[in-house]
Write a protein that holds these residues in place. Structure first.
Motif, PDB file in Angstrom:
ATOM      1  N   TRP A   1     -15.857 -48.804  28.012  1.00 41.30           N
ATOM      2  CA  TRP A   1     -16.390 -50.316  28.679  1.00 41.30           C
ATOM      3  C   TRP A   1     -16.147 -49.559  30.061  1.00 41.30           C
ATOM      4  CZ3 TRP A   1     -11.424 -50.852  26.733  1.00 41.30           C
ATOM      5  CH2 TRP A   1     -10.361 -49.626  27.522  1.00 41.30           C
ATOM      6  N   MET A   2     -16.150 -50.199  31.313  1.00 45.14           N
ATOM      7  CA  MET A   2     -17.099 -48.841  32.397  1.00 45.14           C
ATOM      8  C   MET A   2     -15.975 -50.053  33.359  1.00 45.14           C
ATOM      9  SD  MET A   2     -18.686 -46.833  33.918  1.00 45.14           S
ATOM     10  CE  MET A   2     -19.973 -47.353  33.895  1.00 45.14           C
ATOM     11  N   PRO A   3     -14.603 -48.552  32.978  1.00 45.73           N
ATOM     12  CA  PRO A   3     -13.755 -49.035  34.604  1.00 45.73           C
ATOM     13  C   PRO A   3     -13.965 -48.553  35.573  1.00 45.73           C
ATOM     14  CG  PRO A   3     -13.228 -46.614  33.097  1.00 45.73           C
ATOM     15  CD  PRO A   3     -15.115 -47.945  32.769  1.00 45.73           C
ATOM     16  N   PHE A   4     -13.145 -49.306  36.899  1.00 47.27           N
ATOM     17  CA  PHE A   4     -13.839 -49.933  38.327  1.00 47.27           C
ATOM     18  C   PHE A   4     -14.510 -48.305  38.070  1.00 47.27           C
ATOM     19  CE2 PHE A   4     -13.098 -50.215  42.407  1.00 47.27           C
ATOM     20  CZ  PHE A   4     -13.686 -51.678  42.829  1.00 47.27           C
ATOM     21  N   TYR A   5     -15.566 -48.986  39.431  1.00 50.38           N
ATOM     22  CA  TYR A   5     -16.242 -47.171  39.734  1.00 50.38           C
ATOM     23  C   TYR A   5     -17.260 -48.017  40.553  1.00 50.38           C
ATOM     24  CZ  TYR A   5     -19.003 -43.514  38.594  1.00 50.38           C
ATOM     25  OH  TYR A   5     -19.555 -42.174  39.031  1.00 50.38           O
ATOM     26  N   GLY A   6     -16.444 -48.820  41.234  1.00 47.73           N
ATOM     27  CA  GLY A   6     -17.388 -49.239  42.578  1.00 47.73           C
ATOM     28  C   GLY A   6     -17.580 -47.670  43.571  1.00 47.73           C
ATOM     29  N   LYS A   7     -19.043 -47.716  44.012  1.00 43.25           N
ATOM     30  CA  LYS A   7     -18.732 -46.472  44.379  1.00 43.25           C
ATOM     31  C   LYS A   7     -18.120 -46.647  46.227  1.00 43.25           C
ATOM     32  CE  LYS A   7     -22.281 -43.191  46.255  1.00 43.25           C
ATOM     33  NZ  LYS A   7     -23.882 -43.158  46.177  1.00 43.25           N
ATOM     34  N   HIS A   8     -16.948 -45.570  45.986  1.00 46.31           N
ATOM     35  CA  HIS A   8     -16.256 -45.723  47.636  1.00 46.31           C
ATOM     36  C   HIS A   8     -15.156 -46.344  47.872  1.00 46.31           C
ATOM     37  CE1 HIS A   8     -18.909 -41.679  48.756  1.00 46.31           C
ATOM     38  NE2 HIS A   8     -18.430 -41.529  47.527  1.00 46.31           N
ATOM     39  N   ALA A   9     -15.249 -46.906  46.863  1.00 50.10           N
ATOM     40  CA  ALA A   9     -14.108 -48.337  47.089  1.00 50.10           C
ATOM     41  C   ALA A   9     -12.652 -48.542  47.457  1.00 50.10           C
ATOM     42  CB  ALA A   9     -14.612 -49.238  45.743  1.00 50.10           C
ATOM     43  N   THR A  10     -12.263 -49.264  47.952  1.00 49.51           N
ATOM     44  CA  THR A  10     -11.086 -49.369  47.911  1.00 49.51           C
ATOM     45  C   THR A  10      -9.958 -49.021  47.143  1.00 49.51           C
ATOM     46  OG1 THR A  10     -10.750 -51.898  48.625  1.00 49.51           O
ATOM     47  CG2 THR A  10     -11.067 -50.395  50.312  1.00 49.51           C
ATOM     48  N   VAL A  11      -8.885 -48.812  47.092  1.00 45.39           N
ATOM     49  CA  VAL A  11      -7.698 -48.663  46.840  1.00 45.39           C
ATOM     50  C   VAL A  11      -6.986 -50.517  45.913  1.00 45.39           C
ATOM     51  CG1 VAL A  11      -5.282 -48.039  45.689  1.00 45.39           C
ATOM     52  CG2 VAL A  11      -6.690 -46.367  47.667  1.00 45.39           C
ATOM     53  N   GLU A  12      -7.522 -50.928  46.754  1.00 47.51           N
ATOM     54  CA  GLU A  12      -6.675 -52.118  46.039  1.00 47.51           C
ATOM     55  C   GLU A  12      -7.695 -53.034  46.212  1.00 47.51           C
ATOM     56  OE1 GLU A  12      -6.212 -54.938  49.932  1.00 47.51           O
ATOM     57  OE2 GLU A  12      -8.331 -54.919  50.461  1.00 47.51           O
ATOM     58  N   LEU A  13      -9.005 -52.824  46.154  1.00 48.93           N
ATOM     59  CA  LEU A  13      -9.729 -53.366  44.421  1.00 48.93           C
ATOM     60  C   LEU A  13      -9.871 -52.940  43.150  1.00 48.93           C
ATOM     61  CD1 LEU A  13     -13.165 -53.794  46.737  1.00 48.93           C
ATOM     62  CD2 LEU A  13     -11.550 -55.989  45.962  1.00 48.93           C
ATOM     63  N   MET A  14      -9.346 -51.190  43.054  1.00 46.38           N
ATOM     64  CA  MET A  14      -9.035 -50.960  42.197  1.00 46.38           C
ATOM     65  C   MET A  14      -7.927 -50.971  41.191  1.00 46.38           C
ATOM     66  SD  MET A  14      -6.693 -48.945  40.178  1.00 46.38           S
ATOM     67  CE  MET A  14      -6.992 -47.358  41.694  1.00 46.38           C
ATOM     68  N   LYS A  15      -7.088 -51.825  42.145  1.00 45.90           N
ATOM     69  CA  LYS A  15      -5.899 -52.135  41.945  1.00 45.90           C
ATOM     70  C   LYS A  15      -5.900 -53.547  41.235  1.00 45.90           C
ATOM     71  CE  LYS A  15      -2.344 -49.040  44.597  1.00 45.90           C
ATOM     72  NZ  LYS A  15      -1.226 -49.074  44.818  1.00 45.90           N
ATOM     73  N   LEU A  16      -6.552 -54.351  42.024  1.00 42.22           N
ATOM     74  CA  LEU A  16      -6.977 -55.800  41.826  1.00 42.22           C
ATOM     75  C   LEU A  16      -7.222 -55.810  39.961  1.00 42.22           C
ATOM     76  CD1 LEU A  16      -7.223 -59.031  42.612  1.00 42.22           C
ATOM     77  CD2 LEU A  16      -8.922 -57.923  43.117  1.00 42.22           C
ATOM     78  N   PHE A  17      -8.663 -54.858  40.025  1.00 39.44           N
ATOM     79  CA  PHE A  17      -9.545 -54.702  39.154  1.00 39.44           C
ATOM     80  C   PHE A  17      -8.619 -54.285  37.456  1.00 39.44           C
ATOM     81  CE2 PHE A  17     -11.897 -53.118  35.613  1.00 39.44           C
ATOM     82  CZ  PHE A  17     -12.980 -53.265  35.017  1.00 39.44           C
TER      83      PHE A  17
END
Length: 476
Positions: A204-220
Motif C-alpha cells: 500500500w502507499m504509506p502516508f505521502y502527502g507532499k510536505h504534509a505535517t507530522v500530525e497528519l502523518m501520525k493520524l494516518f
C-alpha cells in the motif's frame, strides 16, 4: 461557508413488533430523501410523535463548519474569515488561528497552510460532552461514517461525497480532535482516506502527502493501527518508524525535512525478505500510481521509478547486491526532481529504413532524402551519414555490404537518451520482441521482417556515441 444545523434526533430503542420478524431493515426518509446510518452508529430505534420534540439524550447543537476553500491563499482566507466575525491571527507562515463565540459555541480553529501559503486543512478540539451531538450534526449535513477507513476505534472518518470534504475525529485523552480537509485520494494528498492498497503485491502507499505535517502523518498511522517504535524514531531528526503488524510489509518509516522537521519528504515501506513481490507486479502497481520504469539503478542497487509531473521517485530494492552492508527490501518514495538524472519519458526516435540487402546505397539514399526527418547527408570513412532533424538522435549511419545497403545505426550522444523506455516501447509496437539471452547487447528481433535491433548503451567501441543498430537477424 457557514452551515447551521437546526435540530437532529438520534433514534433509540428498536421496535421489533413494528418491523416484523421477516424484515431485513428499516429505511428512514426525510424530505423525500433516504437517510443512511451505519449499523455501528445506531444502538436502537424509537418512534415518537411528529410534534417538533427532540430526543433529550442528544442536545440540539449548532455548529459553524470551517472554510472549505482548500487551495485558497492565506491572505484571501484571512480577510474572508474576519468578515465572518472571527478574530484571526497568524502563527508563523503556515497557520491561522481563528476565534469567536456564536450561539453559545466557542470556536478555536487552526487553519493549516503549505509553504506556498495555500490552505490545506483545519483543526480544532471538541469537548467530550459535544462529540455525540457533533456526530449527529455531521450525519444531518450530508456526512456518512466510513467504517472501513479506520482500523482504530479511536479514529473515525466521515465523508461528504457531494461537497468533497472529509472529517477525521481522533479521540485523545479527554477531548476529541477534529480534522477537516479535502476529499482527495491521490497519493500526494494530505487528507487521503484510501490506503491505495495493491492486491497482487499486498503493498500500500504509506502516508505521502507532499510536505504534509507530522500530525497528519501520525493520524494516518493511528488510523492504520500501526505502532510507533520509539527507539527507531527520532522526532528531533524528523524520523518516525512504525511496525505495521503485516507479515508481508512489517514496517514503514518517514523522513521530514532536515531544516524544520515539519514537512514530509520521504517514506519507505519495508518488505519481508521471505515474501518479496515479483518485479512485474511492483512495476504494474507503480505504473498505476503514475510512475514509470526508468531503467536506471542507483549506486546502492535501487531500481528507479519516476513520476515526471509530480517530481516524485520510487526507489525499489528487491534483490541483494554484492557488497551491500545490509539488505532491507523496500519501496522508498521521495519528492525529488530527477530531470536530467534519469532517462527521459519520451524521445524523438527516427526509425530507419529496414529493407536490407536489396538496394544500392544510391537507391537507399534517395529513400532517406524523402523521409520527414531527413536534414542532410555526407560520406564518411565509416559510411554514409544521414543528419536528421531529431534533437535526440541527430545521426543515422548507413552501412554497405557487397554493394548493398546492409545496416543502419541510429546515433545519440546522450547516455540517458539511449536508455529511454520510449525506444523499447516503440520497437515493441513495431513488432520487435526482446530476446534476453542471444547476445551481450540488448537485442530485439522482428521475425516477420527478419530484422534485429541491438543497443550499445555504454559506447563499447569508444566512439563517443550510443546507438541502436538495425540489420538482418543473425539469430534464427
Amino acid at each position: 461557508m457557514k452551515r447551521i444545523f437546526t435540530s437532529l434526533t438520534l433514534a433509540c430503542a428498536l421496535l421489533l413488533t413494528a418491523i416484523g420478524a421477516s424484515a431485513q431493515g428499516v429505511y428512514i426518509y426525510k424530505d423525500g430523501k433516504r437517510q443512511v446510518f451505519q449499523a455501528e452508529e445506531v444502538d436502537s430505534l424509537v418512534f415518537f410523535a411528529n410534534d417538533n420534540s427532540t430526543d433529550p439524550t442528544i442536545e440540539t447543537f449548532k455548529f459553524e463548519m470551517p472554510n472549505a476553500g482548500f487551495g485558497t491563499d492565506m491572505e484571501t482566507l484571512l480577510t474572508a474569515e474576519q468578515a465572518k466575525g472571527f478574530d484571526v491571527s497568524k502563527e508563523g507562515t503556515t497557520k491561522l488561528n481563528l476565534k469567536k463565540t456564536a450561539d453559545g459555541v466557542e470556536y478555536n480553529w487552526v487553519y493549516n497552510f503549505d509553504d506556498a501559503k495555500t490552505y490545506r486543512y483545519a483543526k480544532c478540539q471538541l469537548p467530550a460532552s459535544k462529540v455525540d451531538a457533533f456526530k449527529a450534526f455531521l450525519r444531518g449535513t450530508g456526512y456518512a461514517l466510513q467504517p472501513n477507513a479506520s482500523q482504530n476505534a479511536e479514529v473515525q472518518v466521515y465523508l461528504n461525497t457531494a461537497e468533497k470534504t472529509v472529517v477525521f475525529l481522533n479521540k485523545e485523552a479527554d477531548a476529541t480532535e477534529f480534522y477537516f480537509g479535502a476529499y482527495d485520494e491521490s497519493f500526494l494528498s494530505w487528507t487521503r482516506i484510501s490506503t491505495l492498497k495493491d492486491e497482487a503485491t499486498a503493498t500500500w502507499m504509506p502516508f505521502y502527502g507532499k510536505h504534509a505535517t507530522v500530525e497528519l502523518m501520525k493520524l494516518f498511522e493511528k488510523r492504520m493501527n500501526h505502532k510507533m517504535v520509539e527507539e527507531k524514531s527520532n522526532a528531533e531528526s524528523g524520523i518516525y518508524f512504525y511496525e505495521t503488524g503485516n507479515p508481508k510489509w512489517p514496517s514503514v518509516k518517514y523522513w521530514f525535512d532536515a531544516k524544520t522537521k515539519t514537512k514530509l519528504e520521504e517514506t519507505s515501506i519495508f518488505s519481508n525478505k521471505e515474501t518479496i513481490p515479483v518485479r512485474t507486479d511492483v512495476t504494474a502497481y507503480l505504473e498505476a500510481m503514475g510512475y514509470r520504469y526508468t531503467g536506471s539503478v542507483d549506486a546502492e542497487g535501487y531500481i528507479i521509478y519516476y513520476n515526471d509531473s509530480l517530481q516524485s521517485a520510487c526507489y525499489v530494492l528487491m534483490s541483494e547486491t554484492e557488497g551491500q552492508k545490509s539488505f532491507e527490501p523496500q519501496m522508498h518514495y521521495a519528492y525529488v526532481n530527477l530531470e536530467g538524472f534519469v532517462p527521459p519519458a519520451t524521445v524523438n526516435f527516427p526509425m530507419p529504413i529496414i529493407n536490407f540487402g536489396t538496394k544500392t546505397m544510391d537507391e537507399i539514399l534517395e529513400e532517406y532524402r524523402a523521409m520527414p526527418y531527413y536534414k542532410s547527408d555526407e560520406n564518411t570513412e565509416m559510411g554514409l551519414l544521414i543528419h536528421t532533424t531529431s534533437p535526440d538522435f541527430p545521426q543515422i549511419l548507413l552501412m554497405e555490404d557487397g554493394g548493398k545497403y546492409f545496416a543502419a545505426i541510429v546515433i545519440t550522444f546522450d547516455q540517458l537518451t539511449i536508455r529511454s523506455q520510449h525506444i523499447t516501447n516503440l520497437l515493441t509496437e513495431n513488432g520487435y520482441e526482446y530476446k534476453a539471452d542471444v547476445s551481450a547487447f540488448p537485442t530485439f528481433i522482428n521475425y516477420e521482417k527478419d530484422v534485429m535491433a541491438q543497443f550499445d548503451l555504454v559506447d563499447i567501441f569508444q566512439l563517443g556515441w550510443y546507438s541502436v543498430s538495425f540489420q538482418p537477424n543473425e539469430f534464427k
